[in-house]
Design a protein around this motif. Structure first.
Motif, PDB file in Angstrom:
ATOM      1  N   LEU A 178       8.445 -30.977  32.361  1.00  0.00           N
ATOM      2  CA  LEU A 178       8.355 -29.584  33.186  1.00  0.00           C
ATOM      3  C   LEU A 178       8.425 -28.317  32.062  1.00  0.00           C
ATOM      4  CD1 LEU A 178       8.058 -28.057  35.892  1.00  0.00           C
ATOM      5  CD2 LEU A 178      10.434 -28.666  35.999  1.00  0.00           C
ATOM      6  N   LYS A 179       9.466 -28.512  31.131  1.00  0.00           N
ATOM      7  CA  LYS A 179       9.632 -27.252  30.350  1.00  0.00           C
ATOM      8  C   LYS A 179       8.367 -27.144  29.396  1.00  0.00           C
ATOM      9  CE  LYS A 179      14.635 -28.199  29.255  1.00  0.00           C
ATOM     10  NZ  LYS A 179      15.639 -28.316  28.416  1.00  0.00           N
ATOM     11  N   SER A 188       5.672 -25.480  31.831  1.00  0.00           N
ATOM     12  CA  SER A 188       6.170 -24.029  32.045  1.00  0.00           C
ATOM     13  C   SER A 188       5.826 -23.143  31.359  1.00  0.00           C
ATOM     14  CB  SER A 188       7.613 -24.173  32.696  1.00  0.00           C
ATOM     15  OG  SER A 188       7.875 -24.882  33.840  1.00  0.00           O
ATOM     16  N   SER A 189       6.114 -23.626  29.991  1.00  0.00           N
ATOM     17  CA  SER A 189       5.751 -22.643  28.937  1.00  0.00           C
ATOM     18  C   SER A 189       4.245 -22.200  28.743  1.00  0.00           C
ATOM     19  CB  SER A 189       6.195 -23.205  27.408  1.00  0.00           C
ATOM     20  OG  SER A 189       6.025 -22.338  26.650  1.00  0.00           O
ATOM     21  N   PHE A 190       3.582 -23.347  29.129  1.00  0.00           N
ATOM     22  CA  PHE A 190       2.112 -23.300  29.037  1.00  0.00           C
ATOM     23  C   PHE A 190       1.748 -22.307  30.138  1.00  0.00           C
ATOM     24  CE2 PHE A 190      -2.053 -24.633  30.971  1.00  0.00           C
ATOM     25  CZ  PHE A 190      -2.852 -24.443  29.886  1.00  0.00           C
ATOM     26  N   ILE A 191       1.891 -22.337  31.193  1.00  0.00           N
ATOM     27  CA  ILE A 191       1.680 -21.667  32.469  1.00  0.00           C
ATOM     28  C   ILE A 191       2.211 -20.044  31.912  1.00  0.00           C
ATOM     29  CG2 ILE A 191       2.410 -20.860  34.881  1.00  0.00           C
ATOM     30  CD1 ILE A 191       2.736 -24.056  35.197  1.00  0.00           C
ATOM     31  N   GLU A 192       3.481 -19.714  31.418  1.00  0.00           N
ATOM     32  CA  GLU A 192       3.879 -18.488  31.250  1.00  0.00           C
ATOM     33  C   GLU A 192       3.009 -17.807  30.281  1.00  0.00           C
ATOM     34  OE1 GLU A 192       7.716 -19.392  30.198  1.00  0.00           O
ATOM     35  OE2 GLU A 192       8.636 -19.575  32.110  1.00  0.00           O
ATOM     36  N   GLU A 193       2.375 -18.593  29.156  1.00  0.00           N
ATOM     37  CA  GLU A 193       1.526 -17.927  28.293  1.00  0.00           C
ATOM     38  C   GLU A 193       0.084 -18.089  28.477  1.00  0.00           C
ATOM     39  OE1 GLU A 193       2.688 -19.291  24.507  1.00  0.00           O
ATOM     40  OE2 GLU A 193       4.668 -19.493  24.853  1.00  0.00           O
ATOM     41  N   ASN A 194      -0.502 -18.816  29.517  1.00  0.00           N
ATOM     42  CA  ASN A 194      -1.858 -18.814  29.789  1.00  0.00           C
ATOM     43  C   ASN A 194      -2.106 -18.541  31.243  1.00  0.00           C
ATOM     44  OD1 ASN A 194      -2.930 -20.150  27.211  1.00  0.00           O
ATOM     45  ND2 ASN A 194      -1.123 -21.117  27.508  1.00  0.00           N
ATOM     46  N   LEU A 195      -1.586 -18.639  32.141  1.00  0.00           N
ATOM     47  CA  LEU A 195      -1.845 -18.338  33.512  1.00  0.00           C
ATOM     48  C   LEU A 195      -1.168 -16.889  33.836  1.00  0.00           C
ATOM     49  CD1 LEU A 195      -2.376 -21.209  33.374  1.00  0.00           C
ATOM     50  CD2 LEU A 195      -1.814 -21.613  35.755  1.00  0.00           C
ATOM     51  N   LEU A 233       6.131 -25.971  41.027  1.00  0.00           N
ATOM     52  CA  LEU A 233       6.220 -25.248  42.342  1.00  0.00           C
ATOM     53  C   LEU A 233       7.542 -24.632  42.628  1.00  0.00           C
ATOM     54  CD1 LEU A 233       5.173 -24.155  45.026  1.00  0.00           C
ATOM     55  CD2 LEU A 233       5.614 -26.242  46.200  1.00  0.00           C
ATOM     56  N   SER A 234       8.630 -25.404  42.501  1.00  0.00           N
ATOM     57  CA  SER A 234      10.160 -24.888  42.214  1.00  0.00           C
ATOM     58  C   SER A 234      10.554 -23.910  41.665  1.00  0.00           C
ATOM     59  CB  SER A 234      10.896 -26.277  42.438  1.00  0.00           C
ATOM     60  OG  SER A 234      11.096 -26.510  40.973  1.00  0.00           O
ATOM     61  N   LYS A 235       9.876 -23.678  40.390  1.00  0.00           N
ATOM     62  CA  LYS A 235      10.005 -22.654  39.397  1.00  0.00           C
ATOM     63  C   LYS A 235       9.122 -21.417  39.554  1.00  0.00           C
ATOM     64  CE  LYS A 235      13.029 -25.445  37.759  1.00  0.00           C
ATOM     65  NZ  LYS A 235      14.395 -25.478  38.173  1.00  0.00           N
ATOM     66  N   PHE A 236       7.971 -21.823  39.925  1.00  0.00           N
ATOM     67  CA  PHE A 236       6.825 -20.741  40.314  1.00  0.00           C
ATOM     68  C   PHE A 236       6.593 -20.290  41.555  1.00  0.00           C
ATOM     69  CE2 PHE A 236       6.742 -22.530  35.905  1.00  0.00           C
ATOM     70  CZ  PHE A 236       6.369 -21.472  34.971  1.00  0.00           C
ATOM     71  N   ILE A 237       7.291 -20.577  42.518  1.00  0.00           N
ATOM     72  CA  ILE A 237       6.612 -20.865  43.887  1.00  0.00           C
ATOM     73  C   ILE A 237       6.105 -19.316  44.118  1.00  0.00           C
ATOM     74  CG2 ILE A 237       8.791 -19.809  44.843  1.00  0.00           C
ATOM     75  CD1 ILE A 237       8.649 -22.135  46.984  1.00  0.00           C
ATOM     76  N   ILE A 260      12.545 -25.992  46.685  1.00  0.00           N
ATOM     77  CA  ILE A 260      11.233 -25.618  47.539  1.00  0.00           C
ATOM     78  C   ILE A 260      11.625 -25.328  49.021  1.00  0.00           C
ATOM     79  CG2 ILE A 260       9.045 -26.264  48.623  1.00  0.00           C
ATOM     80  CD1 ILE A 260       8.863 -27.969  45.829  1.00  0.00           C
ATOM     81  N   ARG A 261      12.584 -26.136  49.452  1.00  0.00           N
ATOM     82  CA  ARG A 261      13.054 -26.011  50.895  1.00  0.00           C
ATOM     83  C   ARG A 261      13.653 -24.701  51.136  1.00  0.00           C
ATOM     84  NH1 ARG A 261      16.269 -30.226  51.215  1.00  0.00           N
ATOM     85  NH2 ARG A 261      14.274 -31.376  51.387  1.00  0.00           N
ATOM     86  N   GLN A 262      14.516 -24.242  50.279  1.00  0.00           N
ATOM     87  CA  GLN A 262      15.602 -23.154  50.283  1.00  0.00           C
ATOM     88  C   GLN A 262      14.468 -21.933  50.000  1.00  0.00           C
ATOM     89  OE1 GLN A 262      18.395 -24.027  47.248  1.00  0.00           O
ATOM     90  NE2 GLN A 262      19.710 -25.019  48.529  1.00  0.00           N
ATOM     91  N   LYS A 263      13.607 -22.032  49.035  1.00  0.00           N
ATOM     92  CA  LYS A 263      12.778 -20.626  48.852  1.00  0.00           C
ATOM     93  C   LYS A 263      11.555 -20.490  49.800  1.00  0.00           C
ATOM     94  CE  LYS A 263      13.668 -21.190  43.797  1.00  0.00           C
ATOM     95  NZ  LYS A 263      12.944 -21.512  42.212  1.00  0.00           N
ATOM     96  N   LYS A 264      11.084 -21.689  50.447  1.00  0.00           N
ATOM     97  CA  LYS A 264      10.153 -21.727  51.260  1.00  0.00           C
ATOM     98  C   LYS A 264       8.778 -21.425  50.944  1.00  0.00           C
ATOM     99  CE  LYS A 264      13.169 -20.040  55.019  1.00  0.00           C
ATOM    100  NZ  LYS A 264      13.337 -21.569  55.522  1.00  0.00           N
ATOM    101  N   PHE A 265       7.962 -22.370  51.001  1.00  0.00           N
ATOM    102  CA  PHE A 265       6.380 -22.422  50.590  1.00  0.00           C
ATOM    103  C   PHE A 265       5.560 -22.332  51.709  1.00  0.00           C
ATOM    104  CE2 PHE A 265       2.291 -24.178  48.849  1.00  0.00           C
ATOM    105  CZ  PHE A 265       2.142 -23.084  47.789  1.00  0.00           C
TER     106      PHE A 265
END
Length: 282
Positions: A74-75, A78-85, A105-109, A207-212
């Motif tokens: 996941l780390k 997540s690093s790939f997403i932050e630098e490329n998306l 999803l829980s980190k980038f909701i 995810i439940r707490q943040k709501k998607f």
């Protein structure tokens, strides 16, 4: 293409332009699983930038053994997403990739506009999953037994061990899209990963707490004896815009056993995303 950081190499292939969708395969195979089932959909639904990753320790991705845990995977992603998306994106995951997708999803909701889960892992520990009993009669109803009498191979045995639709066409796709990736996975890495399979946190609770409340689609096989279908229903209440389809005559390889239904349902999900975001094909 490779994403490299801290000496680790994450392999991925990129196709098309438009709304980005990150596609994550299951345990022990590689990007060809997702590419094989999703490209037929995208050939009819344009306007998407598809990023198919090889998970660490799988395909052509090369990472050190101390990264063999779901937390570490996941780390890396997540690093790939932050630098490329750089913009909002969609995410699709199959089996273990469905577990990792919910971690993302829980980190980038707030950056994710849609979610697709295919035969997803919901409960990390297999002994705790609600699984249907194996039903040989179901398999025989859709079995081309004469074809399978003609040869012996590990791929054939792996396929038949979980197949529901034991047909030549499904097997040929299994060979191309799944078995070839399994041959090149890092066995030591997979072995170690199985010991550290569960996240150190509860992604579903976050995810439940943040709501998607973005368009989602959950697909499960009625005869899936690996991840089952009942546990998927247990998290449905956390997704206000989700469709849930349980396909009969389909097991853990749902996407190659019921390809017409799979492609139709995924295309409908993309249409819902397009209606929501104004992106993709028109």
């Amino acid at each position: 293409m490779y994403y490299e950081k801290d000496g680790e190499k994450l392999h991925y292939i990129e196709k098309g332009k438009g709304k980005t969708i990150l596609l994550i395969h299951g345990l022990g195979c590689d990007h060809r699983l997702m590419e094989g089932c999703m490209e037929p959909v995208f050939s009819k639904c344009g306007g998407y930038r598809r990023i198919y990753v090889d998970l660490p320790g799988m395909g052509k991705s090369k990472v050190s053994l101390n990264r063999a845990s779901s937390d570490e995977i996941l780390k890396i992603l997540s690093s790939f997403i932050e630098e490329n998306l750089n913009e909002s994106f969609l995410i699709a995951g199959e089996s273990y990739g469905g577990y990792i997708s919910r971690g993302i999803l829980s980190k980038f909701i707030h950056s994710i506009d849609g979610l697709l889960l295919i035969c997803p892992v919901i409960i990390p520990h297999m002994r705790s999953r609600k699984l249907p009993e194996k039903n040989e009669e179901i398999r025989i109803r859709k079995s081309e037994r004469d074809f399978f009498k003609g040869f012996e191979s590990k791929s054939k045995n792996d396929f038949l061990s979980i197949a529901v639709a034991a047909t030549e066409s499904a097997y040929r796709r299994f060979e191309r899209e799944i078995a070839e990736g399994m041959k090149i996975s890092d066995r030591e890495f997979i072995k170690e990963l199985r010991k550290n399979y569960e996240f150190s946190f509860d992604a579903d609770k976050e995810i439940r707490q943040k709501k998607f409340n973005k368009p989602s689609l959950f697909l499960a096989g009625r005869q899936d004896t690996i991840t089952g279908y009942e546990d998927v229903w247990e998290i449905m209440q956390d997704y206000g815009r989700a469709s849930y389809a349980i396909l009969d005559m389909a097991g853990h390889n749902l996407q190659i056993e019921q390809p017409e239904l799979f492609e139709a349902l995924v295309a409908e999900w993309l249409k819902r995303v397009e209606n929501e975001t104004g992106t993709g094909s028109k």
